[in-house]
Scaffold this active site. Structure first.
Site, PDB file in Angstrom:
ATOM      1  N   ASP A   1       8.302   5.133  13.431  1.00  0.00           N
ATOM      2  CA  ASP A   1       8.845   4.055  14.261  1.00  0.00           C
ATOM      3  C   ASP A   1      10.296   3.711  13.936  1.00  0.00           C
ATOM      4  O   ASP A   1      11.168   3.823  14.781  1.00  0.00           O
ATOM      5  CB  ASP A   1       7.932   2.811  14.193  1.00  0.00           C
ATOM      6  CG  ASP A   1       7.703   2.292  12.782  1.00  0.00           C
ATOM      7  OD1 ASP A   1       8.059   2.991  11.810  1.00  0.00           O
ATOM      8  OD2 ASP A   1       7.165   1.174  12.646  1.00  0.00           O
TER       9      ASP A   1
ATOM     10  N   ASP B   1       0.848  -1.194   0.000  1.00  0.00           N
ATOM     11  CA  ASP B   1       0.000   0.000   0.000  1.00  0.00           C
ATOM     12  C   ASP B   1       0.884   1.245   0.000  1.00  0.00           C
ATOM     13  O   ASP B   1       2.096   1.150   0.177  1.00  0.00           O
ATOM     14  CB  ASP B   1      -0.977   0.015   1.186  1.00  0.00           C
ATOM     15  CG  ASP B   1      -0.274  -0.202   2.516  1.00  0.00           C
ATOM     16  OD1 ASP B   1       0.877   0.244   2.654  1.00  0.00           O
ATOM     17  OD2 ASP B   1      -0.880  -0.798   3.423  1.00  0.00           O
TER      18      ASP B   1
ATOM     19  N   ASP C   1       1.376   5.096   1.561  1.00  0.00           N
ATOM     20  CA  ASP C   1       0.984   6.066   2.589  1.00  0.00           C
ATOM     21  C   ASP C   1       1.543   7.427   2.212  1.00  0.00           C
ATOM     22  O   ASP C   1       2.659   7.520   1.696  1.00  0.00           O
ATOM     23  CB  ASP C   1       1.527   5.644   3.954  1.00  0.00           C
ATOM     24  CG  ASP C   1       1.053   4.260   4.345  1.00  0.00           C
ATOM     25  OD1 ASP C   1      -0.160   4.036   4.325  1.00  0.00           O
ATOM     26  OD2 ASP C   1       1.905   3.391   4.626  1.00  0.00           O
TER      27      ASP C   1
HETATM   28  P1  ATP Z   1       3.506  -2.397   5.474  1.00  0.00           P
HETATM   29  O1  ATP Z   1       2.332  -1.520   5.061  1.00  0.00           O
HETATM   30  O2  ATP Z   1       4.285  -2.948   4.354  1.00  0.00           O
HETATM   31  O3  ATP Z   1       3.142  -3.393   6.509  1.00  0.00           O
HETATM   32  P2  ATP Z   1       4.437   0.086   6.584  1.00  0.00           P
HETATM   33  O4  ATP Z   1       5.781   0.482   7.109  1.00  0.00           O
HETATM   34  O5  ATP Z   1       3.894   0.883   5.441  1.00  0.00           O
HETATM   35  O6  ATP Z   1       4.543  -1.435   6.227  1.00  0.00           O
HETATM   36  P3  ATP Z   1       2.068   0.850   7.982  1.00  0.00           P
HETATM   37  O7  ATP Z   1       1.416   0.184   9.131  1.00  0.00           O
HETATM   38  O8  ATP Z   1       1.343   0.955   6.692  1.00  0.00           O
HETATM   39  O9  ATP Z   1       3.450   0.108   7.796  1.00  0.00           O
HETATM   40  O10 ATP Z   1       2.483   2.304   8.493  1.00  0.00           O
HETATM   41  C1  ATP Z   1       2.913   3.320   7.614  1.00  0.00           C
HETATM   42  C2  ATP Z   1       4.018   4.120   8.254  1.00  0.00           C
HETATM   43  O11 ATP Z   1       3.532   4.782   9.432  1.00  0.00           O
HETATM   44  C3  ATP Z   1       5.217   3.323   8.743  1.00  0.00           C
HETATM   45  O12 ATP Z   1       6.117   3.075   7.710  1.00  0.00           O
HETATM   46  C4  ATP Z   1       5.793   4.222   9.809  1.00  0.00           C
HETATM   47  O13 ATP Z   1       6.525   5.273   9.255  1.00  0.00           O
HETATM   48  C5  ATP Z   1       4.542   4.806  10.431  1.00  0.00           C
HETATM   49  N1  ATP Z   1       4.077   4.013  11.578  1.00  0.00           N
HETATM   50  C6  ATP Z   1       3.221   2.963  11.561  1.00  0.00           C
HETATM   51  N2  ATP Z   1       2.986   2.486  12.782  1.00  0.00           N
HETATM   52  C7  ATP Z   1       3.686   3.264  13.632  1.00  0.00           C
HETATM   53  C8  ATP Z   1       3.851   3.315  15.054  1.00  0.00           C
HETATM   54  N3  ATP Z   1       3.227   2.421  15.831  1.00  0.00           N
HETATM   55  N4  ATP Z   1       4.652   4.269  15.559  1.00  0.00           N
HETATM   56  C9  ATP Z   1       5.262   5.165  14.770  1.00  0.00           C
HETATM   57  N5  ATP Z   1       5.160   5.181  13.430  1.00  0.00           N
HETATM   58  C10 ATP Z   1       4.387   4.253  12.862  1.00  0.00           C
HETATM   59 MG    MG Z   2       1.968   0.722   4.618  1.00  0.00          MG
END
Ligand code: ATP
Ligand code: MG
Length: 458
Positions: A164, A79, A81
């Site tokens: 994170d 996805d 963001d």
């Molecule tokens: P994927 O979607 O492939 O699982 P992702 O890194 O994009 O991985 P998401 O859950 O979509 O994970 O979150 C998007 C972004 O938001 C992360 O890359 C991170 O920068 C931030 N993020 C998500 N969860 C947290 C958290 N608990 N604390 C701080 N930042 C976060």
């Molecule tokens: Mg994501």
């Protein structure tokens, strides 16, 4: 791109740019378009449109998070963001097809056909002296330091510091096609390191789910966990019990159903993170029950293999596996207290699921099939006449049968039972009859109950 080409990328970069040795909130490494491999071609049209529209309206907007990370690693993001300086209300004003969601962490979902793009407003630090009353209104934490509201807005570099992991805090701009790195994410991608941004303990206390994210990405990307990031994990793992059971359900799916379940499980165990998620299962593991470990390991191996083959997987199956050893134990206790088999199994399932809901909330659409999978286990070991035929028609026969195969692989049921059912499913009606006559006598139906004598007329 393979990891070696990431290394190549950074080598190329370090020749041309000064790589900041220490990242402060004001340091940024800017990597121009011909020096990185993030290409618009690989970004969904919807995400590009959202960034463009926000830019046209005068806002800053970047692709961030997993989208940039996975593109830099040569993978296809699941996805996209977007981070912007527009507030959720302003984003909502730009896109008709959007809605604000979340309370603890407000974001905007912008819908394009089937695709949903998540738009997040830059977050600011909570520790900064609050200059305006608004900051307090939008920020709240518990005594243990957990943020229960995280809606303090800030600038892009503050936003990077609030994310994170360093590898999740890289920003791609479709205005100048550069990647912006405020926290050393490029260096960590190159060195294959999972590093939490800021002081690890504070960041885990703010949101204990970050500990799960550390192990999830370490397993998924096969990266090492940087030593300061690793140090507090075991100590702070119990904080996970403060997380809502509903949020935990989503996290567990991401942990165990992303194709690297077996590696993730090993890390969860290493850092004591499994126990707060599945306390009853952990209790059995602590008693050195080899059968419990065997079925969990095999269940995860099978799930990973299915994902690798592109086959569907359901949370019901994996949860059924994780709780099965507990169900079996409770079932036996209830049986011993004199309850007949079928109600005993129902009661055991009920009790185990009820307890589990306190840490990880399993929605009904999964807990119902879980009960059926468990119940089918006793029915699949009673291969008798019509009942065997009827079982083939059961809504969850396939899942129950897969579960039986798993138990056989884990050495829990006699070898050959799964094969028998496989052959039975494929056999012609006549052959089925012959197969049933060879079933061991122990499985034959119990003697029919004696009919009650008709009531005497008064
Ligand atoms: P994927 O979607 O492939 O699982 P992702 O890194 O994009 O991985 P998401 O859950 O979509 O994970 O979150 C998007 C972004 O938001 C992360 O890359 C991170 O920068 C931030 N993020 C998500 N969860 C947290 C958290 N608990 N604390 C701080 N930042 C976060
Ligand atoms: Mg994501």
């Amino acid at each position: 791109m393979t990891s070696s080409s990431v290394t190549g990328l950074w080598k190329k970069l370090s020749g041309k740019f000064s790589k900041p040795s220490q990242y402060t909130s004001n340091t940024v490494a800017i990597i121009p378009r011909d020096e990185h491999c993030v290409s618009r071609k690989n970004i969904s049209d919807a995400a590009i449109k959202v960034i463009r529209r926000l830019n046209e309206e005068g806002y800053d907007a970047f692709l961030v998070g997993g989208g940039v990370r996975d593109l830099l690693l040569g993978g296809q993001p699941k996805d996209f963001d977007i981070a912007t300086n527009a507030t959720p209300e302003q984003v909502r004003g730009v896109f008709r097809n959007s809605r604000i969601i979340g309370r603890r962490f407000r974001i905007v979902h912008v819908r394009f056909g089937n695709e949903i793009i998540e738009v997040t407003t830059f977050r600011g630090g909570h520790d900064a002296p609050s200059t305006s009353a608004q900051r307090n209104k939008h920020s709240a934490r518990t005594e243990s330091g957990m943020l229960t509201r995280d809606n303090v807005y800030g600038s892009v570099n503050e936003d990077a510091a609030r994310r994170d992991l360093s590898i999740n805090a890289l920003y791609y701009s479709s205005r100048d096609f550069c990647v912006y790195d405020y926290v050393g994410g490029m260096r960590d991608l190159e060195q294959k390191l999972i590093r939490i941004i800021g002081d690890p303990e504070t960041r885990y206390r703010e949101d204990p789910v970050r500990m799960l994210r550390v192990v999830r990405f370490a397993a998924k990307l096969n990266f090492d966990i940087e030593k300061h990031t690793e140090e507090p994990l075991k100590r702070l793992a119990p904080l996970l019990t403060d997380i809502s059971a509903a949020r935990m359900f989503d996290e567990v799916i991401k942990l165990l159903m992303s194709g690297q379940g077996i590696q993730t499980y090993a890390l969860l165990q290493r850092y004591g993170l499994f126990s707060p998620l599945f306390p009853a299962t952990q209790k059995m593991l602590n008693q050195h029950e080899p059968a419990t470990e065997a079925i969990i390991q095999q269940g995860l191996i099978n799930t990973d293999a299915r994902i690798a083959e592109g086959k569907p997987v359901t949370p019901a199956f994996i949860y059924a596996v994780l709780l099965w050893p507990v169900v079996k134990k409770v079932y036996k206790e209830i049986l011993d207290s004199g309850v007949p088999e079928i109600p005993a199994l129902h009661q055991a399932a009920e009790r185990v699921l009820h307890k589990q809901q306190q840490t990880v909330a399993i929605p009904k659409r999964f807990s119902l099939p879980m009960r059926d999978i468990w119940e089918l286990q006793s029915r699949l070991t009673r291969r008798t006449g019509k009942r065997a035929e009827q079982l083939l028609e059961h809504r969850y026969f396939r899942a129950g049968f897969d579960f039986l195969l798993l138990r056989e692989q884990a050495g829990e049921v006699e070898a050959g039972l799964g094969q028998w059912w496989l052959a039975f499913q494929e056999a012609h009606a006549d052959t089925r009859g012959a197969m049933l006559t060879q079933v061991p006598a122990g499985e034959k139906p119990r003697a029919p109950r004696r009919r009650r004598s008709p009531r005497k007329p008064r």
